[in-house]
Design an enzyme around this catalytic site. Structure first.
Site, PDB file in Angstrom:
ATOM      1  N   LYS A  10      23.724  30.932  90.855  1.00  0.00           N
ATOM      2  CA  LYS A  10      24.804  31.517  91.648  1.00  0.00           C
ATOM      3  C   LYS A  10      26.020  30.577  91.717  1.00  0.00           C
ATOM      4  O   LYS A  10      25.913  29.375  91.417  1.00  0.00           O
ATOM      5  CB  LYS A  10      24.251  31.880  93.036  1.00  0.00           C
ATOM      6  CG  LYS A  10      23.173  32.971  92.956  1.00  0.00           C
ATOM      7  CD  LYS A  10      22.690  33.419  94.342  1.00  0.00           C
ATOM      8  CE  LYS A  10      21.700  34.564  94.236  1.00  0.00           C
ATOM      9  NZ  LYS A  10      21.272  35.056  95.579  1.00  0.00           N
ATOM     10  N   TYR A  50      24.411  44.485  93.081  1.00  0.00           N
ATOM     11  CA  TYR A  50      23.702  44.409  94.360  1.00  0.00           C
ATOM     12  C   TYR A  50      23.789  45.720  95.155  1.00  0.00           C
ATOM     13  O   TYR A  50      23.613  45.708  96.373  1.00  0.00           O
ATOM     14  CB  TYR A  50      24.236  43.233  95.188  1.00  0.00           C
ATOM     15  CG  TYR A  50      23.642  41.884  94.789  1.00  0.00           C
ATOM     16  CD1 TYR A  50      22.293  41.589  95.035  1.00  0.00           C
ATOM     17  CD2 TYR A  50      24.407  40.915  94.167  1.00  0.00           C
ATOM     18  CE1 TYR A  50      21.738  40.365  94.675  1.00  0.00           C
ATOM     19  CE2 TYR A  50      23.856  39.677  93.805  1.00  0.00           C
ATOM     20  CZ  TYR A  50      22.519  39.417  94.059  1.00  0.00           C
ATOM     21  OH  TYR A  50      21.962  38.199  93.714  1.00  0.00           O
ATOM     22  N   PHE A  58      25.342  42.242 105.351  1.00  0.00           N
ATOM     23  CA  PHE A  58      25.853  41.103 104.579  1.00  0.00           C
ATOM     24  C   PHE A  58      26.401  41.513 103.207  1.00  0.00           C
ATOM     25  O   PHE A  58      26.790  40.655 102.416  1.00  0.00           O
ATOM     26  CB  PHE A  58      24.759  40.037 104.406  1.00  0.00           C
ATOM     27  CG  PHE A  58      23.492  40.542 103.742  1.00  0.00           C
ATOM     28  CD1 PHE A  58      23.392  40.640 102.361  1.00  0.00           C
ATOM     29  CD2 PHE A  58      22.389  40.906 104.506  1.00  0.00           C
ATOM     30  CE1 PHE A  58      22.233  41.097 101.749  1.00  0.00           C
ATOM     31  CE2 PHE A  58      21.217  41.363 103.904  1.00  0.00           C
ATOM     32  CZ  PHE A  58      21.149  41.462 102.521  1.00  0.00           C
ATOM     33  N   ARG A  86       9.551  34.256  91.004  1.00  0.00           N
ATOM     34  CA  ARG A  86       9.787  34.306  92.460  1.00  0.00           C
ATOM     35  C   ARG A  86       9.097  33.112  93.140  1.00  0.00           C
ATOM     36  O   ARG A  86       9.618  32.547  94.099  1.00  0.00           O
ATOM     37  CB  ARG A  86       9.280  35.623  93.057  1.00  0.00           C
ATOM     38  CG  ARG A  86       9.915  36.893  92.502  1.00  0.00           C
ATOM     39  CD  ARG A  86      11.319  37.182  92.979  1.00  0.00           C
ATOM     40  NE  ARG A  86      11.469  37.249  94.407  1.00  0.00           N
ATOM     41  CZ  ARG A  86      12.566  37.707  95.011  1.00  0.00           C
ATOM     42  NH1 ARG A  86      13.602  38.157  94.291  1.00  0.00           N
ATOM     43  NH2 ARG A  86      12.664  37.732  96.310  1.00  0.00           N
ATOM     44  N   THR A  92      13.877  33.454 100.067  1.00  0.00           N
ATOM     45  CA  THR A  92      15.316  33.763 100.128  1.00  0.00           C
ATOM     46  C   THR A  92      16.052  32.762 101.010  1.00  0.00           C
ATOM     47  O   THR A  92      17.133  32.278 100.661  1.00  0.00           O
ATOM     48  CB  THR A  92      15.512  35.188 100.680  1.00  0.00           C
ATOM     49  OG1 THR A  92      14.725  36.103  99.910  1.00  0.00           O
ATOM     50  CG2 THR A  92      16.983  35.602 100.630  1.00  0.00           C
ATOM     51  N   ARG A 103      14.995  26.771  95.308  1.00  0.00           N
ATOM     52  CA  ARG A 103      15.830  26.956  96.499  1.00  0.00           C
ATOM     53  C   ARG A 103      15.652  25.815  97.497  1.00  0.00           C
ATOM     54  O   ARG A 103      16.613  25.420  98.173  1.00  0.00           O
ATOM     55  CB  ARG A 103      15.559  28.321  97.131  1.00  0.00           C
ATOM     56  CG  ARG A 103      16.274  29.451  96.372  1.00  0.00           C
ATOM     57  CD  ARG A 103      15.851  30.803  96.843  1.00  0.00           C
ATOM     58  NE  ARG A 103      16.703  31.872  96.302  1.00  0.00           N
ATOM     59  CZ  ARG A 103      16.348  33.145  96.276  1.00  0.00           C
ATOM     60  NH1 ARG A 103      15.176  33.524  96.759  1.00  0.00           N
ATOM     61  NH2 ARG A 103      17.167  34.056  95.787  1.00  0.00           N
ATOM     62  N   ASN A 113      22.187  30.778  98.176  1.00  0.00           N
ATOM     63  CA  ASN A 113      20.836  30.271  97.924  1.00  0.00           C
ATOM     64  C   ASN A 113      20.546  29.973  96.455  1.00  0.00           C
ATOM     65  O   ASN A 113      19.411  30.079  96.001  1.00  0.00           O
ATOM     66  CB  ASN A 113      19.801  31.214  98.540  1.00  0.00           C
ATOM     67  CG  ASN A 113      19.909  32.625  98.007  1.00  0.00           C
ATOM     68  OD1 ASN A 113      20.698  32.891  97.110  1.00  0.00           O
ATOM     69  ND2 ASN A 113      19.105  33.525  98.541  1.00  0.00           N
ATOM     70  N   HIS A 116      19.153  33.691  91.678  1.00  0.00           N
ATOM     71  CA  HIS A 116      18.600  35.046  91.799  1.00  0.00           C
ATOM     72  C   HIS A 116      17.375  35.175  90.913  1.00  0.00           C
ATOM     73  O   HIS A 116      17.327  34.607  89.820  1.00  0.00           O
ATOM     74  CB  HIS A 116      19.646  36.076  91.346  1.00  0.00           C
ATOM     75  CG  HIS A 116      19.075  37.432  91.058  1.00  0.00           C
ATOM     76  ND1 HIS A 116      18.772  38.337  92.054  1.00  0.00           N
ATOM     77  CD2 HIS A 116      18.702  38.021  89.896  1.00  0.00           C
ATOM     78  CE1 HIS A 116      18.259  39.428  91.504  1.00  0.00           C
ATOM     79  NE2 HIS A 116      18.207  39.264  90.197  1.00  0.00           N
ATOM     80  N   GLU A 127      18.435  44.768  84.999  1.00  0.00           N
ATOM     81  CA  GLU A 127      19.364  43.653  85.186  1.00  0.00           C
ATOM     82  C   GLU A 127      19.672  42.948  83.862  1.00  0.00           C
ATOM     83  O   GLU A 127      20.813  42.536  83.616  1.00  0.00           O
ATOM     84  CB  GLU A 127      18.791  42.671  86.211  1.00  0.00           C
ATOM     85  CG  GLU A 127      18.742  43.284  87.612  1.00  0.00           C
ATOM     86  CD  GLU A 127      17.966  42.443  88.622  1.00  0.00           C
ATOM     87  OE1 GLU A 127      17.845  42.898  89.778  1.00  0.00           O
ATOM     88  OE2 GLU A 127      17.496  41.339  88.265  1.00  0.00           O
TER      89      GLU A 127
HETATM   90  P1  ATP Z   1      18.066  37.667  95.019  1.00  0.00           P
HETATM   91  O1  ATP Z   1      18.016  39.168  94.902  1.00  0.00           O
HETATM   92  O2  ATP Z   1      19.463  37.101  94.939  1.00  0.00           O
HETATM   93  O3  ATP Z   1      17.101  37.002  94.084  1.00  0.00           O
HETATM   94  P2  ATP Z   1      16.225  37.759  97.188  1.00  0.00           P
HETATM   95  O4  ATP Z   1      15.543  38.812  96.378  1.00  0.00           O
HETATM   96  O5  ATP Z   1      15.440  36.559  97.575  1.00  0.00           O
HETATM   97  O6  ATP Z   1      17.539  37.257  96.457  1.00  0.00           O
HETATM   98  P3  ATP Z   1      17.465  39.853  98.717  1.00  0.00           P
HETATM   99  O7  ATP Z   1      16.860  40.404  99.949  1.00  0.00           O
HETATM  100  O8  ATP Z   1      17.405  40.644  97.448  1.00  0.00           O
HETATM  101  O9  ATP Z   1      16.843  38.390  98.500  1.00  0.00           O
HETATM  102  O10 ATP Z   1      18.977  39.496  99.058  1.00  0.00           O
HETATM  103  C1  ATP Z   1      19.934  39.332  98.026  1.00  0.00           C
HETATM  104  C2  ATP Z   1      20.844  38.175  98.380  1.00  0.00           C
HETATM  105  O11 ATP Z   1      21.646  38.535  99.493  1.00  0.00           O
HETATM  106  C3  ATP Z   1      20.133  36.902  98.840  1.00  0.00           C
HETATM  107  O12 ATP Z   1      19.692  36.109  97.782  1.00  0.00           O
HETATM  108  C4  ATP Z   1      21.220  36.213  99.621  1.00  0.00           C
HETATM  109  O13 ATP Z   1      22.183  35.608  98.738  1.00  0.00           O
HETATM  110  C5  ATP Z   1      21.880  37.395 100.326  1.00  0.00           C
HETATM  111  N1  ATP Z   1      21.278  37.660 101.630  1.00  0.00           N
HETATM  112  C6  ATP Z   1      20.079  38.206 101.890  1.00  0.00           C
HETATM  113  N2  ATP Z   1      19.850  38.325 103.208  1.00  0.00           N
HETATM  114  C7  ATP Z   1      20.958  37.836 103.806  1.00  0.00           C
HETATM  115  C8  ATP Z   1      21.370  37.685 105.166  1.00  0.00           C
HETATM  116  N3  ATP Z   1      20.591  38.081 106.176  1.00  0.00           N
HETATM  117  N4  ATP Z   1      22.580  37.128 105.402  1.00  0.00           N
HETATM  118  C9  ATP Z   1      23.398  36.761 104.387  1.00  0.00           C
HETATM  119  N5  ATP Z   1      23.077  36.882 103.082  1.00  0.00           N
HETATM  120  C10 ATP Z   1      21.884  37.407 102.798  1.00  0.00           C
HETATM  121 MG    MG Z   2      16.537  40.490  95.565  1.00  0.00          MG
END
Ligand code: ATP
Ligand code: MG
Length: 138
Positions: A10, A50, A58, A86, A92, A103, A113, A116, A127
């Site tokens: 990221k 997304y 968010f 993962r 996350t 992470r 974070n 992805h 994707e």
């Molecule tokens: P990613 O899809 O990026 O791998 P993830 O699967 O661990 O991450 P998701 O729930 O898909 O988590 O959320 C996508 C992204 O949105 C997170 O990686 C983070 O950057 C952001 N995000 C998620 N939850 C929050 C939150 N509560 N506040 C702010 N940003 C958030």
């Molecule tokens: Mg995700």
């Protein structure tokens, strides 16, 4: 092509000069890089990527962040790629990420974070196709 997942390093991790450190953890974790590029998403492309989160509070912040600087996009191959990746990236929220995860080492906050990882085989394919043509995958 075997079992794959899709990843993005990221923008804040790219800006912090952590590309090499993160790729090293990915390769040491047993993943083969099938495709890779540095690219900056437009806000429209980030919003589309997304879109599953578009009702979340968010979402606008996420789209702005992910389009705010270049990322590294890559397709990774390994047996059990999605689940194993993962595990390698960790939770996350970096405050909850296990020791030894990407992470834990590189993420700065829940929103920023570092990396992805796809959440299913179907999404890994979607994707990967979103970012790469078949001529870019080896
Ligand atoms: P990613 O899809 O990026 O791998 P993830 O699967 O661990 O991450 P998701 O729930 O898909 O988590 O959320 C996508 C992204 O949105 C997170 O990686 C983070 O950057 C952001 N995000 C998620 N939850 C929050 C939150 N509560 N506040 C702010 N940003 C958030
Ligand atoms: Mg995700």
């Amino acid at each position: 092509m075997g079992n794959i997942t899709f990843t993005m390093i990221k923008p804040e991790a790219v800006a912090a000069n952590n590309i090499g450190g993160i790729l090293s953890m990915i390769e040491k974790g047993g993943f083969r890089i099938l495709a890779m590029k540095k690219v900056q998403l437009t806000s429209e492309r980030a919003a589309e990527f997304y879109s599953v989160h578009k009702e979340r509070p968010f979402y606008d912040e996420l789209v702005q962040y992910m389009s705010g600087g270049p990322i590294i996009a890559a397709i990774l191959e390994k047996d059990n790629a999605v689940a194993d990746f993962r595990t390698l990236i960790g939770a996350t929220n970096p405050a909850e990420a296990a020791e030894g995860t990407i992470r834990k080492r590189y993420a700065t906050s829940l929103s920023e974070n570092a990396i992805h990882g796809s959440d299913s085989d179907d999404n890994a394919k979607i994707e990967a196709d979103f970012h790469f043509s078949s001529q870019e995958i080896f």
